[in-house]
Write a protein that holds these residues in place. Structure first.
Motif, PDB file in Angstrom:
ATOM      1  N   LYS A  32     -11.582 -38.509  74.428  1.00 23.95           N
ATOM      2  CA  LYS A  32     -12.546 -37.529  74.936  1.00 23.95           C
ATOM      3  C   LYS A  32     -12.177 -37.054  76.337  1.00 23.95           C
ATOM      4  O   LYS A  32     -12.105 -35.848  76.606  1.00 23.95           O
ATOM      5  CB  LYS A  32     -13.942 -38.150  74.948  1.00 23.95           C
ATOM      6  N   GLU A  80      -8.886 -35.008  76.525  1.00 25.79           N
ATOM      7  CA  GLU A  80      -9.051 -33.618  76.074  1.00 25.79           C
ATOM      8  C   GLU A  80      -9.774 -32.785  77.125  1.00 25.79           C
ATOM      9  O   GLU A  80      -9.412 -31.627  77.365  1.00 25.79           O
ATOM     10  CB  GLU A  80      -9.801 -33.552  74.743  1.00 25.79           C
ATOM     11  N   ASN A  81     -10.783 -33.345  77.759  1.00 19.11           N
ATOM     12  CA  ASN A  81     -11.501 -32.610  78.802  1.00 19.11           C
ATOM     13  C   ASN A  81     -10.573 -32.244  79.954  1.00 19.11           C
ATOM     14  O   ASN A  81     -10.675 -31.152  80.531  1.00 19.11           O
ATOM     15  CB  ASN A  81     -12.678 -33.438  79.324  1.00 19.11           C
ATOM     16  N   LYS A 117      -8.154 -29.398  78.981  1.00 23.14           N
ATOM     17  CA  LYS A 117      -8.804 -28.087  78.912  1.00 23.14           C
ATOM     18  C   LYS A 117      -8.701 -27.329  80.227  1.00 23.14           C
ATOM     19  O   LYS A 117      -8.753 -26.099  80.249  1.00 23.14           O
ATOM     20  CB  LYS A 117     -10.284 -28.255  78.536  1.00 23.14           C
ATOM     21  N   ILE A 168      -3.442 -33.638  71.130  1.00 28.98           N
ATOM     22  CA  ILE A 168      -4.360 -32.968  72.053  1.00 28.98           C
ATOM     23  C   ILE A 168      -3.563 -32.190  73.101  1.00 28.98           C
ATOM     24  O   ILE A 168      -3.895 -31.041  73.436  1.00 28.98           O
ATOM     25  CB  ILE A 168      -5.275 -34.004  72.740  1.00 28.98           C
ATOM     26  N   LYS A 173      -2.195 -28.971  71.823  1.00 30.14           N
ATOM     27  CA  LYS A 173      -3.261 -27.993  71.601  1.00 30.14           C
ATOM     28  C   LYS A 173      -3.486 -27.112  72.823  1.00 30.14           C
ATOM     29  O   LYS A 173      -3.786 -25.925  72.710  1.00 30.14           O
ATOM     30  CB  LYS A 173      -4.539 -28.775  71.267  1.00 30.14           C
ATOM     31  N   TYR A 174      -3.268 -27.697  73.999  1.00 30.39           N
ATOM     32  CA  TYR A 174      -3.538 -26.963  75.241  1.00 30.39           C
ATOM     33  C   TYR A 174      -2.280 -26.686  76.068  1.00 30.39           C
ATOM     34  O   TYR A 174      -2.277 -25.757  76.890  1.00 30.39           O
ATOM     35  CB  TYR A 174      -4.532 -27.753  76.114  1.00 30.39           C
TER      36      TYR A 174
END
Length: 310
Positions: free
Chosen positions: A167, A170-171, A174, A204, A207-208
């Motif tokens: 969690k 990922e934050n 972002k 993850i 993804k970014y």
């Protein structure tokens, strides 16, 4: 996407280290020796002026700045303080490799800026006079990184709860775009669970931040007070050996061994035929510099020579 060759020698100034003057002195000399990455706290990086950063890169334009942050619960977020049980035996003062324990007005105190949370002071105290407390600085650190972006962001994730690891990572992804390093240990995870989490973190990251470098740091005896023993290396080398084969085919991935490294590391890597992309030296490198600058330079040269023949 990052360009150039992969760095080889990483100097760790310590995530908990906020001693600007001492850190800059050590970093400048190691930079002159030809190291490739300097790892520091977000606080230190934010306080280094552009002038200082240019001076560090003067003899090595490819030098990279890595900023480390840690989740609450990770060992790198800890600090020590001395309570009223102190008998002033000075065992803690003698044990502290950071010179963080000082006497002022007849009272022993731990310098907040110098303390790296190694807890070696607590281990030698017979009077239960050392308290260890945790900091929760992640939000502040990320805000500083937003305003002052490093070449590499390193996220220390050695905590118990897998869901929290995923969690929070990922934050962070972002809001951060660039080369990223994750640091895991076997303190709370088996090697197989660590491998599974690394692959999830990698997804993850893609993804970014697809197209950047994903560093995986196998952390061993973290913050270990600069041991000179062969055994100091073994946890990091064993962890690296177990995860490296499972992730070697992932795109744009580089591996790091850290935690307990010393002047025996290169010898052991050769003996066990280990080929990490980067070797990271922390408390040993800092202590070595304070004791013998020439030996500090020799350490860097030994790592360079190792990679030239790798």
């Amino acid at each position: 996407m990052s360009k150039g060759t992969c760095p080889l020698f990483k100097l760790i100034l310590g995530l908990g280290n906020k001693d600007i003057d001492t850190s800059y002195k050590i970093a400048k000399n190691y930079a002159n020796f030809g190291i490739d990455i300097i790892d520091m706290s977000a606080y230190l990086f934010s306080k280094l002026t552009d002038k200082y950063k240019l001076e560090l890169k003067q003899n090595n334009p490819n030098l990279k700045f890595c900023v480390s942050v840690a989740l609450f619960g990770d060992i790198h977020n800890k600090k020590a303080k001395i309570n009223d049980n102190c008998k002033k035996c000075l065992k803690c003062h003698k044990k502290c490799s950071q010179n963080a324990i000082e006497e002022k007005d007849g009272i022993l105190r731990v310098s907040y800026d110098k303390c790296t949370g190694c807890q070696n002071c607590k281990k030698v105290c017979n009077n239960n006079a050392i308290d260890i407390y945790e900091q929760n600085l992640l939000a502040d650190d990320i805000e500083q990184i937003r305003n002052n972006k490093p070449d590499i962001l390193e996220v220390h994730l050695s905590i118990k709860k897998k869901k929290e690891i995923l969690k929070y990572f990922e934050n962070i992804m972002k809001i951060y775009n660039g080369d990223t390093s994750i640091c895991l240990s076997r303190k709370f995870l088996s090697s197989q669970k660590a491998i599974k989490i690394i692959k999830q973190l990698y997804e993850i990251f893609l993804k970014y931040n697809n197209g950047f470098i994903f560093y995986v740091q196998a952390d061993g005896s973290s913050i270990n007070n600069a041991s000179l023993e062969y055994s100091s290396n073994l946890e990091a080398l064993a962890f690296y050996n177990e995860i490296s084969q499972s992730i070697k085919n992932l795109k744009n991935i580089k591996t790091i061994i850290s935690g307990g490294l010393n002047n025996k590391t290169v010898e052991l890597c050769k003996l066990f035929n280990l080929k990490p992309d980067i070797l990271a030296f922390g408390s040993y490198a800092r202590k070595l510099f304070n004791e013998d600058v020439n030996k500090a330079k020799e350490l860097v040269l030994s790592v360079k020579e190792f990679y030239e023949h790798k």
